[in-house]
Scaffold this motif. Structure first.
Motif, PDB file in Angstrom:
ATOM      1  N   UNK A 131       0.824  -1.205   0.000  1.00  0.00           N
ATOM      2  CA  UNK A 131       0.000   0.000   0.000  1.00  0.00           C
ATOM      3  C   UNK A 131       0.865   1.265   0.000  1.00  0.00           C
ATOM      4  N   UNK A 132       0.400   2.264  -0.740  1.00  0.00           N
ATOM      5  CA  UNK A 132       1.041   3.586  -0.692  1.00  0.00           C
ATOM      6  C   UNK A 132      -0.030   4.655  -0.724  1.00  0.00           C
ATOM      7  N   UNK A 133       0.041   5.563   0.246  1.00  0.00           N
ATOM      8  CA  UNK A 133      -0.912   6.671   0.275  1.00  0.00           C
ATOM      9  C   UNK A 133      -0.418   7.816  -0.591  1.00  0.00           C
ATOM     10  N   UNK A 134      -1.293   8.304  -1.454  1.00  0.00           N
ATOM     11  CA  UNK A 134      -1.027   9.503  -2.238  1.00  0.00           C
ATOM     12  C   UNK A 134      -2.298  10.347  -2.246  1.00  0.00           C
ATOM     13  N   UNK A 135      -2.138  11.661  -2.189  1.00  0.00           N
ATOM     14  CA  UNK A 135      -3.293  12.546  -2.326  1.00  0.00           C
ATOM     15  C   UNK A 135      -3.903  12.970  -1.011  1.00  0.00           C
ATOM     16  N   UNK A 136      -5.189  13.281  -1.068  1.00  0.00           N
ATOM     17  CA  UNK A 136      -5.934  13.842   0.044  1.00  0.00           C
ATOM     18  C   UNK A 136      -5.900  12.957   1.280  1.00  0.00           C
ATOM     19  N   UNK A 137      -6.001  13.591   2.445  1.00  0.00           N
ATOM     20  CA  UNK A 137      -6.069  12.883   3.725  1.00  0.00           C
ATOM     21  C   UNK A 137      -7.508  12.671   4.185  1.00  0.00           C
ATOM     22  N   UNK A 138      -8.485  12.998   3.325  1.00  0.00           N
ATOM     23  CA  UNK A 138      -9.893  12.820   3.696  1.00  0.00           C
ATOM     24  C   UNK A 138     -10.147  11.389   4.153  1.00  0.00           C
ATOM     25  N   UNK A 139     -11.025  11.258   5.134  1.00  0.00           N
ATOM     26  CA  UNK A 139     -11.245   9.963   5.754  1.00  0.00           C
ATOM     27  C   UNK A 139     -12.658   9.424   5.506  1.00  0.00           C
ATOM     28  N   UNK A 140     -12.735   8.111   5.592  1.00  0.00           N
ATOM     29  CA  UNK A 140     -14.022   7.427   5.688  1.00  0.00           C
ATOM     30  C   UNK A 140     -14.183   7.076   7.154  1.00  0.00           C
ATOM     31  N   UNK A 141     -15.318   7.468   7.738  1.00  0.00           N
ATOM     32  CA  UNK A 141     -15.521   7.302   9.183  1.00  0.00           C
ATOM     33  C   UNK A 141     -16.763   6.461   9.422  1.00  0.00           C
ATOM     34  N   UNK A 142     -16.632   5.472  10.320  1.00  0.00           N
ATOM     35  CA  UNK A 142     -17.804   4.712  10.741  1.00  0.00           C
ATOM     36  C   UNK A 142     -18.233   5.190  12.114  1.00  0.00           C
ATOM     37  N   UNK A 143     -19.517   5.523  12.243  1.00  0.00           N
ATOM     38  CA  UNK A 143     -20.093   5.878  13.537  1.00  0.00           C
ATOM     39  C   UNK A 143     -20.229   4.595  14.353  1.00  0.00           C
ATOM     40  N   UNK A 144     -19.631   4.558  15.543  1.00  0.00           N
ATOM     41  CA  UNK A 144     -19.692   3.338  16.358  1.00  0.00           C
ATOM     42  C   UNK A 144     -21.087   3.130  16.941  1.00  0.00           C
ATOM     43  N   UNK A 145     -21.946   4.142  16.839  1.00  0.00           N
ATOM     44  CA  UNK A 145     -23.279   4.053  17.433  1.00  0.00           C
ATOM     45  C   UNK A 145     -24.309   3.492  16.454  1.00  0.00           C
ATOM     46  N   UNK A 146     -24.363   4.024  15.235  1.00  0.00           N
ATOM     47  CA  UNK A 146     -25.351   3.542  14.263  1.00  0.00           C
ATOM     48  C   UNK A 146     -24.735   2.669  13.185  1.00  0.00           C
ATOM     49  N   UNK A 147     -23.386   2.603  13.159  1.00  0.00           N
ATOM     50  CA  UNK A 147     -22.615   1.800  12.193  1.00  0.00           C
ATOM     51  C   UNK A 147     -22.669   2.361  10.766  1.00  0.00           C
ATOM     52  N   UNK A 148     -23.209   3.561  10.609  1.00  0.00           N
ATOM     53  CA  UNK A 148     -23.231   4.188   9.283  1.00  0.00           C
ATOM     54  C   UNK A 148     -21.879   4.778   8.930  1.00  0.00           C
ATOM     55  N   UNK A 149     -21.634   4.928   7.624  1.00  0.00           N
ATOM     56  CA  UNK A 149     -20.374   5.489   7.132  1.00  0.00           C
ATOM     57  C   UNK A 149     -20.579   6.913   6.645  1.00  0.00           C
ATOM     58  N   UNK A 150     -19.608   7.769   6.935  1.00  0.00           N
ATOM     59  CA  UNK A 150     -19.575   9.120   6.403  1.00  0.00           C
ATOM     60  C   UNK A 150     -18.284   9.250   5.614  1.00  0.00           C
TER      61      UNK A 150
END
Length: 201
Positions: A131-150
């Motif tokens: 793996x190699x990271x390139x580009x934006x640091x934007x994240x995918x986040x999972x809410x531990x309460x409802x399990x939805x992704x943002x």
């Protein structure tokens, strides 16, 4: 607000060709294409001939990216209109892959996380994916309460796109779900929410 020293925070190396691999699958987005091109410059013609590259075209509307990848004389090159369609093809490719196949992922963290999540579903250890990271640091986040992704999270805290809770985005990362963890920041003192700051541009 970032929690330092969390061991699950991903760390990345550089893409480098595995000379012992019988075949290679490389998944990239626009930013990750430069990581692939750097690797291709040091790879043998034989390595490239047994390599398949999958490009998320949604992140690379400029056809120049595809032209540069094609110029490396890679064995197979497929482009996809979205990451979801790319992952559907990757799923079918991994299902028929044989021992000795090496998987690579380069680009933004959501792409890398999605590729590793798919690999794990096929019995491949996350440590085996180069793996190699390139580009934006934007994240995918999972809410531990409802399990939805943002997706495309740049601020901390952030509002959950599903249940509306305000989440502290932790550095705790799960390769299994391909996301960072978000926990309710005002659970003990409702309404006491610090000002959001851009932490992941």
């Amino acid at each position: 607000m970032i929690q330092p020293g969390i061991k699950s925070r991903p760390t990345y190396d550089k893409l480098k060709p595995d000379p012992f691999a019988k075949s290679n699958i490389v998944v990239i987005d626009a930013e990750g294409s430069n990581a692939y091109l750097d690797m291709a410059a040091s790879a043998s013609a034989e390595f490239l001939a047994r390599t398949t590259v999958l490009l998320d075209r949604d992140s690379a509307p400029d056809s120049g990216v595809a032209d540069k990848v094609t110029a490396t004389k890679v064995g197979n090159f497929w482009t996809f209109p979205t990451l979801d369609t790319l992952l559907a093809r990757l799923d079918s490719v991994l299902a028929i892959s044989k021992m000795g196949t090496r998987l690579y992922a380069a680009g933004r963290e959501p792409l890398i996380g999605s590729v590793v999540k798919m690999a794990i579903a096929h019995g491949v250890s996350y440590n085996s994916v180069i793996k190699e990271h390139r580009g934006s640091l934007r994240r995918r986040v999972q809410c531990v309460h409802c399990k939805g992704y943002t997706d495309n999270v740049t601020t901390n805290p952030v509002r959950c796109a599903h249940c509306g809770l305000t989440l502290l985005v932790r550095d705790h990362y799960s390769w299994r779900i391909g996301a960072f963890q978000g926990v309710c920041i005002d659970a003990e003192n409702p309404g006491e929410v610090p000002e959001a700051k851009v932490d992941f541009a």
